[in-house]
Design a protein around this motif. Structure first.
Motif, PDB file in Angstrom:
ATOM      1  N   ARG A 412       0.839  -1.215   0.000  1.00  0.00           N
ATOM      2  CA  ARG A 412       0.000   0.000   0.000  1.00  0.00           C
ATOM      3  C   ARG A 412       0.869   1.257   0.000  1.00  0.00           C
ATOM      4  NH1 ARG A 412      -3.828  -3.020   3.425  1.00  0.00           N
ATOM      5  NH2 ARG A 412      -2.773  -2.320   5.315  1.00  0.00           N
ATOM      6  N   GLN A 413       1.981   1.229   0.746  1.00  0.00           N
ATOM      7  CA  GLN A 413       2.844   2.402   0.774  1.00  0.00           C
ATOM      8  C   GLN A 413       3.481   2.631  -0.591  1.00  0.00           C
ATOM      9  OE1 GLN A 413       2.947   5.233   2.003  1.00  0.00           O
ATOM     10  NE2 GLN A 413       3.683   4.801   4.069  1.00  0.00           N
ATOM     11  N   ARG A 414       3.833   1.556  -1.291  1.00  0.00           N
ATOM     12  CA  ARG A 414       4.373   1.679  -2.653  1.00  0.00           C
ATOM     13  C   ARG A 414       3.330   2.267  -3.610  1.00  0.00           C
ATOM     14  NH1 ARG A 414       8.988  -1.710  -3.860  1.00  0.00           N
ATOM     15  NH2 ARG A 414       9.794  -2.588  -1.937  1.00  0.00           N
ATOM     16  N   VAL A 415       2.070   1.850  -3.441  1.00  0.00           N
ATOM     17  CA  VAL A 415       0.984   2.404  -4.271  1.00  0.00           C
ATOM     18  C   VAL A 415       0.860   3.906  -4.013  1.00  0.00           C
ATOM     19  CG1 VAL A 415      -1.513   2.419  -4.648  1.00  0.00           C
ATOM     20  CG2 VAL A 415      -0.297   0.243  -4.493  1.00  0.00           C
ATOM     21  N   CYS A 416       0.947   4.312  -2.727  1.00  0.00           N
ATOM     22  CA  CYS A 416       0.853   5.741  -2.388  1.00  0.00           C
ATOM     23  C   CYS A 416       1.988   6.538  -3.023  1.00  0.00           C
ATOM     24  CB  CYS A 416       0.875   5.925  -0.874  1.00  0.00           C
ATOM     25  SG  CYS A 416      -0.666   5.476  -0.076  1.00  0.00           S
ATOM     26  N   ILE A 417       3.191   5.963  -3.018  1.00  0.00           N
ATOM     27  CA  ILE A 417       4.333   6.635  -3.649  1.00  0.00           C
ATOM     28  C   ILE A 417       4.098   6.738  -5.161  1.00  0.00           C
ATOM     29  CG2 ILE A 417       6.804   6.420  -4.176  1.00  0.00           C
ATOM     30  CD1 ILE A 417       7.098   5.088  -1.380  1.00  0.00           C
ATOM     31  N   GLY A 418       3.627   5.643  -5.769  1.00  0.00           N
ATOM     32  CA  GLY A 418       3.325   5.654  -7.200  1.00  0.00           C
ATOM     33  C   GLY A 418       2.260   6.682  -7.538  1.00  0.00           C
TER      34      GLY A 418
END
Length: 514
Positions: A412-418
């Motif tokens: 989820r944190q990677r999605v937020c960064i993306g």
């Protein structure tokens, strides 16, 4: 006092039963302090909740033995278990704001266990509650007794949770991530308080945390869990100095270190992409139900710049103005004085990825949204860019079809960064973006941010209370206190040659050098 043997926990809420804890063994004596560490999903919290009698779902099966002073807890009646809960065995939960009843005063909540387990009079309950609040080192306990949770700071709420847990003087205290997202100074105070309770009351403590440095400072023994199994356990110093298992070695290696030999990036001549000049701001705090309110100053003339490819760390305690500054930079707070240059191409990564993603939309839809708002691209072009971004942040293309609830915290944190990068910003504001992540996931996200900085020339304002993480990833550090920057410089200069007493206080509280 406590012996857990061959504990197995199995869920039956899917077509195939899923075991989340396998053959868990643990023994504790009076005054023991034992830490349980491991990544999310390793079974830490499930094992602790079983001990506390808080796993009573109909779609769950528990096997094994949990013996507390010879009494079998897994098979005892609910009435017998309730007689122990809060009196002999207490728990401090991770998030005090959601664990405390928002419509009840602090005193009522601290006294609850006394009303259930003792025959004390109203006056005696009051005296014991004040004693517990004072033991939890809350200033003015009589005043706190009459307040509501929303009137207290995060650190004060956590102390209230501890007071409620110790009011009946339990024999075992389970602390489930009690310091996550707290400032280093508050963390140090909570650790000191737990040690004091252990020494003075002989309370045994089971401390669950993903922060291995905290476990090392507090615990005498440690249990390392992975995928429901205990992979290693023993004396905390022995395991930290010479771990046997590869998984334990990987966990310990993921702890950020503060090495004097840190390579510092040369940013001389780099293009300046953002500047804040003399930023001042405040909030209007109500002075009564119908009062107009009074202005409370939060930021007092903040000035700094960001260069292309630079990661600037911002450190300070809760309430010092870090998040207010972040909101001004990304345009979420327009009421401020001063000047921002280059603020049109700024995006933000929030602390709570689950709370900042729409749970009703797929990851692909969420990542496409900035492109739809931007316009000028076909559906096929938007889809292609979404898949490219997923690859860039280290996620598989199939993630596009999933919903936020179907992802791990790290995903989820990677999605937020993306999502923040979809509109190609020049500046990224990361507000406590890794504070609640396991050390291994945290290390992955930090590597990802450094990689994206190098590939895209991003400038990143990295807001955090974790001084180890800041030292590892940042090129420059600013220390903020009461709305002012009190120290600024390279990590080596700020950490090893600091001049301000507040910086020294933060470093000492964080335990980065010991």
């Amino acid at each position: 006092m406590l012996e857990i043997r061959d504990l197995n926990i199995e869920f039956h809420d899917h077509s195939v039963p899923e075991t989340v804890v396998y053959d868990f063994d643990l023994s504790m004596e009076e005054g023991d302090i034992v830490g349980i560490v491991g990544e999310s999903g390793s079974g830490k919290t499930m094992s602790a909740l079983a001990l506390c009698g808080l796993l009573a779902r109909h779609d769950m099966e528990k096997k094994g033995k949990i013996l507390f002073e010879g009494k079998e807890l897994l098979t005892c009646s609910r009435q017998e278990m309730r007689a122990l809960q809060g009196k002999e065995i207490s728990i401090i939960f991770q998030e005090p704001m959601t664990s405390l009843n928002p419509v009840k005063k602090i005193g009522w909540q601290v006294e609850e266990a006394l009303r259930l387990h003792t025959d004390l009079s109203k006056e005696e309950c009051y005296e014991r509650a004040i004693w517990a609040l004072r033991e939890a080192e809350l200033a003015e306990p009589e005043k706190v007794y009459g307040q509501y949770p929303h009137e207290l700071s995060g650190g004060m709420r956590q102390r209230v949770m501890i007071a409620a847990a110790i009011v009946c003087k339990p024999k075992i205290l389970v602390a489930d991530e009690p310091t996550t997202a707290l400032d280093v100074t508050i963390q140090a105070q909570i650790i000191k308080l737990l040690l004091k309770l252990n020494e003075e009351q002989k309370t045994a403590i089971l401390f669950i945390s993903h922060d291995l440095s905290l476990v090392r400072r507090l615990c005498r023994r440690v249990v390392v869990m992975q995928n429901g199994y205990i992979v290693e356990q023993g004396d905390v110093e022995a395991i930290f100095r010479s771990p046997r298992e590869e998984y334990t070695k990987r966990l310990i290696a993921s702890i950020p270190s503060c090495d004097r030999g840190k390579q510092e990036k040369d940013l001389d001549g780099a293009l300046e992409v953002f500047r804040a000049e003399d930023i001042a701001a405040g909030y209007r705090a109500s002075d009564g139900l119908f009062g107009k309110g009074v202005e409370k100053e939060v930021l007092k003339g903040i000035s700094f710049s960001l260069k292309k490819g630079e990661i600037l760390g911002l450190v300070g305690e809760s309430g010092c103005g870090k998040s207010t500054l972040a909101k001004i930079i990304v345009g979420l707070k327009g009421d401020y004085r001063g000047r921002l240059t280059g603020a049109g191409k700024v995006r933000m990564v929030f602390q709570d990825p689950y709370g900042s993603l729409n749970p009703a939309k797929s990851v692909g839809w969420l990542l496409e949204e900035p492109l739809r708002l931007q316009g000028g691209l076909s559906k096929a072009e938007r889809h292609r860019m979404v898949l490219e971004m997923l690859k860039k942040v280290g996620l598989e293309e199939s993630i596009a079809e999933r919903y936020p609830r179907q992802l791990s915290g790290g995903q989820r944190q990677r999605v937020c960064i993306g999502l923040a990068l979809m509109s190609r910003p020049e500046v990224l504001v990361a507000d406590e973006a890794v504070s609640a992540l396991d050390v291994t996931i945290q290390a992955q996200i930090l590597r990802l941010l450094a990689q994206l900085r190098d590939e895209m020339g991003l400038a990143i304002l990295f807001i955090s209370h974790d001084l180890r993480v800041v030292y590892q990833i940042c090129d420059r550090v600013m220390i903020m206190q009461d709305g002012e920057i009190v120290e600024e410089g390279t990590p080596r200069k700020v950490y090893f040659e600091h001049s301000h007493p507040y910086t020294a206080q933060l470093l000492e509280a964080s335990g980065v050098f010991g």
